[in-house]
Design a protein around this motif. Structure first.
Motif, PDB file in Angstrom:
ATOM      1  N   ARG A 103       0.826  -1.194   0.000  1.00 46.49           N
ATOM      2  CA  ARG A 103       0.000   0.000   0.000  1.00 46.49           C
ATOM      3  C   ARG A 103       0.872   1.261   0.000  1.00 46.49           C
ATOM      4  O   ARG A 103       1.893   1.337   0.694  1.00 46.49           O
ATOM      5  N   SER A 104       0.438   2.237  -0.767  1.00 49.21           N
ATOM      6  CA  SER A 104       1.147   3.518  -0.798  1.00 49.21           C
ATOM      7  C   SER A 104       0.637   4.405   0.336  1.00 49.21           C
ATOM      8  O   SER A 104      -0.373   4.113   0.975  1.00 49.21           O
ATOM      9  N   GLY A 105       1.345   5.497   0.574  1.00 52.22           N
ATOM     10  CA  GLY A 105       0.929   6.425   1.619  1.00 52.22           C
ATOM     11  C   GLY A 105       1.559   6.097   2.958  1.00 52.22           C
ATOM     12  O   GLY A 105       2.591   5.427   3.046  1.00 52.22           O
ATOM     13  N   LYS A 106       0.916   6.558   4.005  1.00 49.23           N
ATOM     14  CA  LYS A 106       1.431   6.389   5.360  1.00 49.23           C
ATOM     15  C   LYS A 106       1.506   4.911   5.723  1.00 49.23           C
ATOM     16  O   LYS A 106       0.541   4.169   5.548  1.00 49.23           O
ATOM     17  N   PRO A 107       2.661   4.432   6.235  1.00 51.13           N
ATOM     18  CA  PRO A 107       2.791   3.013   6.616  1.00 51.13           C
ATOM     19  C   PRO A 107       1.755   2.606   7.649  1.00 51.13           C
ATOM     20  O   PRO A 107       1.437   3.369   8.564  1.00 51.13           O
ATOM     21  N   MET A 108       1.219   1.404   7.510  1.00 52.18           N
ATOM     22  CA  MET A 108       0.208   0.922   8.444  1.00 52.18           C
ATOM     23  C   MET A 108       0.831   0.409   9.741  1.00 52.18           C
ATOM     24  O   MET A 108       0.181   0.406  10.789  1.00 52.18           O
ATOM     25  N   VAL A 109       2.074  -0.065   9.650  1.00 55.50           N
ATOM     26  CA  VAL A 109       2.794  -0.530  10.838  1.00 55.50           C
ATOM     27  C   VAL A 109       4.188   0.086  10.809  1.00 55.50           C
ATOM     28  O   VAL A 109       4.893  -0.030   9.808  1.00 55.50           O
ATOM     29  N   THR A 110       4.561   0.756  11.874  1.00 55.59           N
ATOM     30  CA  THR A 110       5.856   1.436  11.919  1.00 55.59           C
ATOM     31  C   THR A 110       6.776   0.782  12.950  1.00 55.59           C
ATOM     32  O   THR A 110       6.313   0.180  13.932  1.00 55.59           O
ATOM     33  N   GLY A 156      16.324  -3.501  20.308  1.00 59.16           N
ATOM     34  CA  GLY A 156      15.344  -3.966  19.331  1.00 59.16           C
ATOM     35  C   GLY A 156      14.570  -2.838  18.685  1.00 59.16           C
ATOM     36  O   GLY A 156      15.130  -1.791  18.347  1.00 59.16           O
ATOM     37  N   PHE A 157      13.249  -3.054  18.531  1.00 58.21           N
ATOM     38  CA  PHE A 157      12.395  -2.083  17.845  1.00 58.21           C
ATOM     39  C   PHE A 157      11.067  -1.942  18.571  1.00 58.21           C
ATOM     40  O   PHE A 157      10.556  -2.912  19.141  1.00 58.21           O
ATOM     41  N   LYS A 158      10.507  -0.748  18.515  1.00 53.89           N
ATOM     42  CA  LYS A 158       9.176  -0.500  19.064  1.00 53.89           C
ATOM     43  C   LYS A 158       8.194  -0.441  17.888  1.00 53.89           C
ATOM     44  O   LYS A 158       8.357   0.361  16.962  1.00 53.89           O
ATOM     45  N   LEU A 159       7.174  -1.299  17.923  1.00 50.91           N
ATOM     46  CA  LEU A 159       6.233  -1.435  16.808  1.00 50.91           C
ATOM     47  C   LEU A 159       4.870  -0.853  17.164  1.00 50.91           C
ATOM     48  O   LEU A 159       4.353  -1.079  18.263  1.00 50.91           O
ATOM     49  N   ASN A 160       4.290  -0.141  16.203  1.00 50.26           N
ATOM     50  CA  ASN A 160       2.946   0.406  16.373  1.00 50.26           C
ATOM     51  C   ASN A 160       2.195   0.335  15.042  1.00 50.26           C
ATOM     52  O   ASN A 160       2.782   0.548  13.977  1.00 50.26           O
ATOM     53  N   ALA A 172       5.722  -7.422   9.151  1.00 51.92           N
ATOM     54  CA  ALA A 172       6.618  -6.414   8.593  1.00 51.92           C
ATOM     55  C   ALA A 172       6.212  -5.051   9.115  1.00 51.92           C
ATOM     56  O   ALA A 172       5.023  -4.730   9.163  1.00 51.92           O
ATOM     57  N   ALA A 173       7.203  -4.263   9.505  1.00 54.49           N
ATOM     58  CA  ALA A 173       6.958  -2.900   9.970  1.00 54.49           C
ATOM     59  C   ALA A 173       7.943  -1.969   9.274  1.00 54.49           C
ATOM     60  O   ALA A 173       9.111  -2.321   9.075  1.00 54.49           O
ATOM     61  N   SER A 174       7.461  -0.799   8.906  1.00 50.01           N
ATOM     62  CA  SER A 174       8.275   0.149   8.133  1.00 50.01           C
ATOM     63  C   SER A 174       9.138   1.015   9.045  1.00 50.01           C
ATOM     64  O   SER A 174       8.646   1.619  10.008  1.00 50.01           O
ATOM     65  N   LEU A 175      10.427   1.078   8.721  1.00 50.40           N
ATOM     66  CA  LEU A 175      11.356   1.959   9.416  1.00 50.40           C
ATOM     67  C   LEU A 175      11.267   3.371   8.829  1.00 50.40           C
ATOM     68  O   LEU A 175      10.781   3.547   7.700  1.00 50.40           O
ATOM     69  N   PRO A 176      11.709   4.377   9.557  1.00 49.52           N
ATOM     70  CA  PRO A 176      11.628   5.758   9.045  1.00 49.52           C
ATOM     71  C   PRO A 176      12.311   5.960   7.700  1.00 49.52           C
ATOM     72  O   PRO A 176      11.890   6.826   6.915  1.00 49.52           O
TER      73      PRO A 176
END
Length: 351
Positions: A117-124, A131-135, A153-157
């Motif tokens: 999907r394009s636009g704002k990531p659904m999971v960051t 590690g990583f903090k997921l939202n 899968a979560a999108s990094l900045p």
């Protein structure tokens, strides 16, 4: 690998085909069918040291889809997770999960289609110490109540994507929360228990990271694997023709026989071209997408033929033709990209 296909086909004919309607709508029946495949040791077929060929895996997928679209779709999610794990640099995760995944004693799903999907990531994902903090919300995850974990899968900045192993259940901890939504009301394969999963400040520790993929990974992956899902559609087409054949044996109508022969020939030609494209490696992306669109159109055509010859009985919710027709609809849009949408529409003139 003919023994693999023969053994699997025997299981499907004896244990799956007679209860295909139940497997489609009852999660426990689907879970038992999936565990039956696990007892055969066929749930990590693409994992080294002895992965099957792309052609064998394609025919294996078609076999299952012929007898149960729900089972075919569910086991492919698990096989995809196993494939991702096998390529991971995280040896601890590989050693912990892959041996049990082979036999279905541990089930693992996937949740990364939202990367298309394009636009704002659904999971960051935000990198933090350890590690990583997921939202965010994963919109489609299959296998709730059947699988124990899933790879999300979560999108990094910077646009890359981190893939990690998380629990597939409601979980509340000091460092985060996972909330599994209610089962989606799908037109077909409701037993697969497809849900949304919401993560709130979930801490994904480094030892649970499967991989970190570059920007645009999902699109590159789609380019490489555009043809593999064709075998869902081809299996669905075979299921439709099985129904047409049974009706012909009962009614002995010449026009049904003619349609059966024509569609069977068309199916064989389509399968042959797709297998050639998989093994050849010289087919352009455009040609591959067209072939997959052709397989989708053929699944719908054969399912419609099954409905037609079944007459009014096909309108019953538990009739095989009705189930196969719904499966054709789902396989039409599963993993859809814009290019595939176009290829599918362009096949309408040939239906």
């Amino acid at each position: 690998m003919s023994d693999l296909l023969e053994t699997t086909n025997t299981y499907l004919q004896t244990a799956v085909a007679p209860v295909a309607a139940e497997i489609d709508r009852l999660p426990e029946a689907l879970k038992q069918a999936w565990r039956g495949l696990g007892k055969l040791g066929v749930l990590t077929l693409r994992v080294p040291p002895a992965p099957v060929t792309a052609e064998t895996f394609a025919l294996f997928t078609e076999q299952i889809a012929r007898y149960s679209g729900a089972l075919a779709f569910l086991q492919t999610q698990h096989q995809s997770a196993a494939g991702m794990l096998s390529l991971s640099d995280n040896s601890t995760l590989r050693e912990q999960y892959l041996p049990e995944m082979k036999y279905g004693t541990v089930g693992v799903g996937i949740g990364f289609s939202h990367l298309r999907r394009s636009g704002k990531p659904m999971v960051t994902a935000l990198e933090v110490e350890g590690g990583f903090k997921l939202n965010g919300t994963v919109p489609w995850v299959t296998g709730s109540g059947i699988f124990d974990q899933f790879i999300l899968a979560a999108s990094l900045p910077d646009g890359r994507a981190v893939f990690g192993m998380v629990p597939f259940r409601d979980t509340q901890e000091i460092l985060g929360e996972i909330s599994v939504g209610v089962n989606k009301s799908l037109c077909a394969m409701t037993a697969t228990n497809t849900v949304t999963v919401t993560l709130t400040d979930w801490f994904l520790s480094s030892d649970r990271v499967v991989s970190i993929q570059p920007v645009g990974w999902i699109h590159e992956n789609d380019l490489k694997k555009v043809l593999q899902p064709s075998f869902f559609a081809l299996g669905c087409a075979r299921a439709g023709l099985d129904i047409v054949e049974r009706v012909f044996e009962q009614k002995q109508c010449a026009f049904i026989e003619s349609a059966l022969e024509s569609l069977t020939e068309e199916l064989g030609g389509c399968r042959g071209e797709i297998l050639a494209a998989i093994t050849d490696g010289n087919y352009s992306f455009s040609d591959q997408v067209k072939l997959r669109g052709r397989a989708i159109a053929l699944a719908v055509k054969c399912a419609h033929a099954a409905v037609t010859v079944s007459s009014g009985a096909a309108n019953l919710s538990d009739h095989p033709a009705e189930r196969v027709y719904r499966e054709a609809l789902l396989f039409t849009v599963s993993g859809q990209t814009q290019a595939l949408m176009q290829a599918t529409l362009e096949n309408f003139d040939n239906c």
